[in-house]
Write a protein that holds these residues in place. Structure first.
Motif, PDB file in Angstrom:
ATOM      1  N   ALA A  55       0.860  -1.191   0.000  1.00  0.00           N
ATOM      2  CA  ALA A  55       0.000   0.000   0.000  1.00  0.00           C
ATOM      3  C   ALA A  55       0.891   1.233   0.000  1.00  0.00           C
ATOM      4  O   ALA A  55       2.000   1.201   0.523  1.00  0.00           O
ATOM      5  N   PRO A  56       0.416   2.328  -0.583  1.00  0.00           N
ATOM      6  CA  PRO A  56       1.257   3.534  -0.592  1.00  0.00           C
ATOM      7  C   PRO A  56       1.455   4.040   0.837  1.00  0.00           C
ATOM      8  O   PRO A  56       0.574   3.884   1.681  1.00  0.00           O
ATOM      9  N   LEU A  57       2.600   4.648   1.085  1.00  0.00           N
ATOM     10  CA  LEU A  57       2.861   5.196   2.401  1.00  0.00           C
ATOM     11  C   LEU A  57       1.922   6.358   2.656  1.00  0.00           C
ATOM     12  O   LEU A  57       1.650   7.148   1.763  1.00  0.00           O
ATOM     13  N   GLU A  58       1.453   6.474   3.891  1.00  0.00           N
ATOM     14  CA  GLU A  58       0.565   7.586   4.213  1.00  0.00           C
ATOM     15  C   GLU A  58       1.305   8.906   4.174  1.00  0.00           C
ATOM     16  O   GLU A  58       0.777   9.925   3.795  1.00  0.00           O
ATOM     17  N   ASN A  59       2.537   8.874   4.632  1.00  0.00           N
ATOM     18  CA  ASN A  59       3.307  10.107   4.704  1.00  0.00           C
ATOM     19  C   ASN A  59       4.631   9.788   4.033  1.00  0.00           C
ATOM     20  O   ASN A  59       5.601   9.448   4.667  1.00  0.00           O
ATOM     21  N   ALA A  60       4.642   9.887   2.710  1.00  0.00           N
ATOM     22  CA  ALA A  60       5.769   9.363   1.940  1.00  0.00           C
ATOM     23  C   ALA A  60       7.047  10.163   2.149  1.00  0.00           C
ATOM     24  O   ALA A  60       8.138   9.635   2.050  1.00  0.00           O
ATOM     25  N   ASN A  61       6.933  11.454   2.423  1.00  0.00           N
ATOM     26  CA  ASN A  61       8.138  12.263   2.590  1.00  0.00           C
ATOM     27  C   ASN A  61       8.144  12.989   3.926  1.00  0.00           C
ATOM     28  O   ASN A  61       7.971  14.204   3.977  1.00  0.00           O
ATOM     29  N   PRO A  62       8.320  12.226   4.995  1.00  0.00           N
ATOM     30  CA  PRO A  62       8.278  12.873   6.311  1.00  0.00           C
ATOM     31  C   PRO A  62       9.485  13.777   6.505  1.00  0.00           C
ATOM     32  O   PRO A  62      10.530  13.568   5.897  1.00  0.00           O
ATOM     33  N   LEU A  63       9.321  14.783   7.329  1.00  0.00           N
ATOM     34  CA  LEU A  63      10.466  15.594   7.714  1.00  0.00           C
ATOM     35  C   LEU A  63      11.363  14.729   8.585  1.00  0.00           C
ATOM     36  O   LEU A  63      10.867  13.967   9.408  1.00  0.00           O
ATOM     37  N   ILE A  64      12.655  14.862   8.413  1.00  0.00           N
ATOM     38  CA  ILE A  64      13.578  14.085   9.237  1.00  0.00           C
ATOM     39  C   ILE A  64      14.372  15.053  10.102  1.00  0.00           C
ATOM     40  O   ILE A  64      14.872  16.056   9.611  1.00  0.00           O
ATOM     41  N   TYR A  65      14.427  14.755  11.374  1.00  0.00           N
ATOM     42  CA  TYR A  65      15.110  15.627  12.323  1.00  0.00           C
ATOM     43  C   TYR A  65      16.439  15.005  12.689  1.00  0.00           C
ATOM     44  O   TYR A  65      16.565  13.797  12.789  1.00  0.00           O
TER      45      TYR A  65
ATOM     46  N   HIS B 232      -3.937  12.059  10.612  1.00  0.00           N
ATOM     47  CA  HIS B 232      -4.786  10.883  10.392  1.00  0.00           C
ATOM     48  C   HIS B 232      -3.958   9.607  10.349  1.00  0.00           C
ATOM     49  O   HIS B 232      -4.373   8.609   9.780  1.00  0.00           O
ATOM     50  N   CYS B 233      -2.795   9.656  10.947  1.00  0.00           N
ATOM     51  CA  CYS B 233      -1.890   8.507  10.908  1.00  0.00           C
ATOM     52  C   CYS B 233      -2.566   7.265  11.492  1.00  0.00           C
ATOM     53  O   CYS B 233      -2.947   7.241  12.653  1.00  0.00           O
ATOM     54  N   SER B 234      -2.729   6.242  10.657  1.00  0.00           N
ATOM     55  CA  SER B 234      -3.390   5.022  11.132  1.00  0.00           C
ATOM     56  C   SER B 234      -2.449   4.194  11.996  1.00  0.00           C
ATOM     57  O   SER B 234      -2.842   3.213  12.610  1.00  0.00           O
ATOM     58  N   MET B 235      -1.181   4.592  12.022  1.00  0.00           N
ATOM     59  CA  MET B 235      -0.190   3.841  12.792  1.00  0.00           C
ATOM     60  C   MET B 235      -0.085   4.331  14.231  1.00  0.00           C
ATOM     61  O   MET B 235       0.710   3.811  15.001  1.00  0.00           O
ATOM     62  N   ALA B 236      -0.869   5.340  14.586  1.00  0.00           N
ATOM     63  CA  ALA B 236      -0.704   5.961  15.913  1.00  0.00           C
ATOM     64  C   ALA B 236      -0.804   4.949  17.045  1.00  0.00           C
ATOM     65  O   ALA B 236       0.013   4.946  17.971  1.00  0.00           O
ATOM     66  N   THR B 237      -1.799   4.061  16.974  1.00  0.00           N
ATOM     67  CA  THR B 237      -1.963   3.085  18.051  1.00  0.00           C
ATOM     68  C   THR B 237      -0.750   2.153  18.103  1.00  0.00           C
ATOM     69  O   THR B 237      -0.234   1.844  19.179  1.00  0.00           O
ATOM     70  N   LEU B 238      -0.293   1.735  16.938  1.00  0.00           N
ATOM     71  CA  LEU B 238       0.856   0.829  16.864  1.00  0.00           C
ATOM     72  C   LEU B 238       2.110   1.498  17.437  1.00  0.00           C
ATOM     73  O   LEU B 238       2.876   0.878  18.175  1.00  0.00           O
ATOM     74  N   ILE B 239       2.303   2.767  17.100  1.00  0.00           N
ATOM     75  CA  ILE B 239       3.472   3.492  17.617  1.00  0.00           C
ATOM     76  C   ILE B 239       3.381   3.594  19.141  1.00  0.00           C
ATOM     77  O   ILE B 239       4.336   3.319  19.858  1.00  0.00           O
ATOM     78  N   GLY B 240       2.191   3.959  19.634  1.00  0.00           N
ATOM     79  CA  GLY B 240       2.001   4.062  21.083  1.00  0.00           C
ATOM     80  C   GLY B 240       2.243   2.729  21.763  1.00  0.00           C
ATOM     81  O   GLY B 240       2.862   2.646  22.832  1.00  0.00           O
ATOM     82  N   LEU B 241       1.764   1.668  21.115  1.00  0.00           N
ATOM     83  CA  LEU B 241       1.933   0.324  21.654  1.00  0.00           C
ATOM     84  C   LEU B 241       3.418  -0.045  21.703  1.00  0.00           C
ATOM     85  O   LEU B 241       3.895  -0.616  22.682  1.00  0.00           O
ATOM     86  N   SER B 242       4.149   0.311  20.660  1.00  0.00           N
ATOM     87  CA  SER B 242       5.586   0.006  20.622  1.00  0.00           C
ATOM     88  C   SER B 242       6.312   0.711  21.766  1.00  0.00           C
ATOM     89  O   SER B 242       7.166   0.121  22.433  1.00  0.00           O
ATOM     90  N   ILE B 243       5.947   1.979  21.992  1.00  0.00           N
ATOM     91  CA  ILE B 243       6.573   2.737  23.083  1.00  0.00           C
ATOM     92  C   ILE B 243       6.238   2.066  24.415  1.00  0.00           C
ATOM     93  O   ILE B 243       7.100   1.837  25.254  1.00  0.00           O
ATOM     94  N   LYS B 244       4.968   1.718  24.561  1.00  0.00           N
ATOM     95  CA  LYS B 244       4.517   1.121  25.828  1.00  0.00           C
ATOM     96  C   LYS B 244       5.204  -0.222  26.081  1.00  0.00           C
ATOM     97  O   LYS B 244       5.679  -0.484  27.187  1.00  0.00           O
ATOM     98  N   VAL B 245       5.293  -1.063  25.049  1.00  0.00           N
ATOM     99  CA  VAL B 245       5.924  -2.381  25.197  1.00  0.00           C
ATOM    100  C   VAL B 245       7.399  -2.224  25.548  1.00  0.00           C
ATOM    101  O   VAL B 245       7.930  -2.911  26.424  1.00  0.00           O
ATOM    102  N   LYS B 246       8.056  -1.277  24.880  1.00  0.00           N
ATOM    103  CA  LYS B 246       9.479  -1.040  25.160  1.00  0.00           C
ATOM    104  C   LYS B 246       9.661  -0.665  26.633  1.00  0.00           C
ATOM    105  O   LYS B 246      10.556  -1.169  27.315  1.00  0.00           O
ATOM    106  N   LEU B 247       8.777   0.194  27.141  1.00  0.00           N
ATOM    107  CA  LEU B 247       8.882   0.619  28.542  1.00  0.00           C
ATOM    108  C   LEU B 247       8.559  -0.532  29.496  1.00  0.00           C
ATOM    109  O   LEU B 247       9.245  -0.733  30.493  1.00  0.00           O
ATOM    110  N   ILE B 248       7.518  -1.308  29.163  1.00  0.00           N
ATOM    111  CA  ILE B 248       7.144  -2.452  30.005  1.00  0.00           C
ATOM    112  C   ILE B 248       8.323  -3.420  30.107  1.00  0.00           C
ATOM    113  O   ILE B 248       8.650  -3.929  31.175  1.00  0.00           O
ATOM    114  N   ARG B 249       8.983  -3.647  28.973  1.00  0.00           N
ATOM    115  CA  ARG B 249      10.084  -4.615  28.950  1.00  0.00           C
ATOM    116  C   ARG B 249      11.337  -4.089  29.627  1.00  0.00           C
ATOM    117  O   ARG B 249      12.184  -4.865  30.052  1.00  0.00           O
TER     118      ARG B 249
END
Length: 164
Positions: free
Chosen positions: A6-16, A93-110
């Motif tokens: 599937a096409p990326l939702e945000n194909a050219n994100p700003l990189i910091y 409208h990032c559909s990955m928001a829950t997944l990103i939050g979950l990744s952060i949470k799992v990393k902290l739990i572990r």
């Protein structure tokens, strides 16, 4: 990507630019001193690089490089055993928001002692479904159920695996 081409939702994100590696202080090297956990420890402790190095689910970039997580949005109270992390999705409208939050949470739990209460939530006003996502991330049972889903767990583990 996870959508099977599937096409990326945000194909050219700003990189910091990543902030520099933090120097280890003599105090941290001293094993005699109690090691209190602070905001910076959560963000980028040398041993754990806790959240700065989590990978984005869609891009070959870290959450720090996308400015999804920043040290200023990490609040730790070691005395009260609380850790709060705010994250900012790259688009509202990032559909990955829950997944990103979950990744952060799992990393902290572990990574953290069990005494810590974790609060992972979206930076207010940065996502269309902010409240729904926050509610999911705050719900221990929903988080546990998500992690029993082997496909989802695989995606989370990919986000958490160090890039070679």
């Amino acid at each position: 990507g996870p959508g099977g081409g599937a096409p990326l939702e945000n194909a050219n994100p700003l990189i910091y630019r990543r902030s520099g590696e933090r120097p280890v202080t003599a105090r941290e090297e001293d094993d005699e001193l109690p090691d209190s956990i602070d905001d910076r420890e959560i963000f980028d402790s040398p041993e754990t690089h806790l959240i700065r190095s989590i990978n984005d689910p869609e891009h070959p970039l870290t959450l720090e490089e996308l400015n999804v997580v920043e040290q200023v949005r990490v609040k730790v109270n070691d005395a009260e055993s609380t850790v709060a992390v705010e994250f900012t999705p790259t688009i509202p409208h990032c559909s990955m928001a829950t997944l990103i939050g979950l990744s952060i949470k799992v990393k902290l739990i572990r990574s953290l002692p069990e005494r810590f209460k974790l609060d992972v939530h979206i930076t207010p006003g940065t996502h269309a479904s902010e409240h729904a996502v926050n509610k999911q991330l705050a719900d221990k049972e929903r988080v546990a159920a998500a992690l029993e889903n082997s496909h989802l767990l695989e995606v989370v583990n990919q986000c958490l695996s160090a890039r070679s």
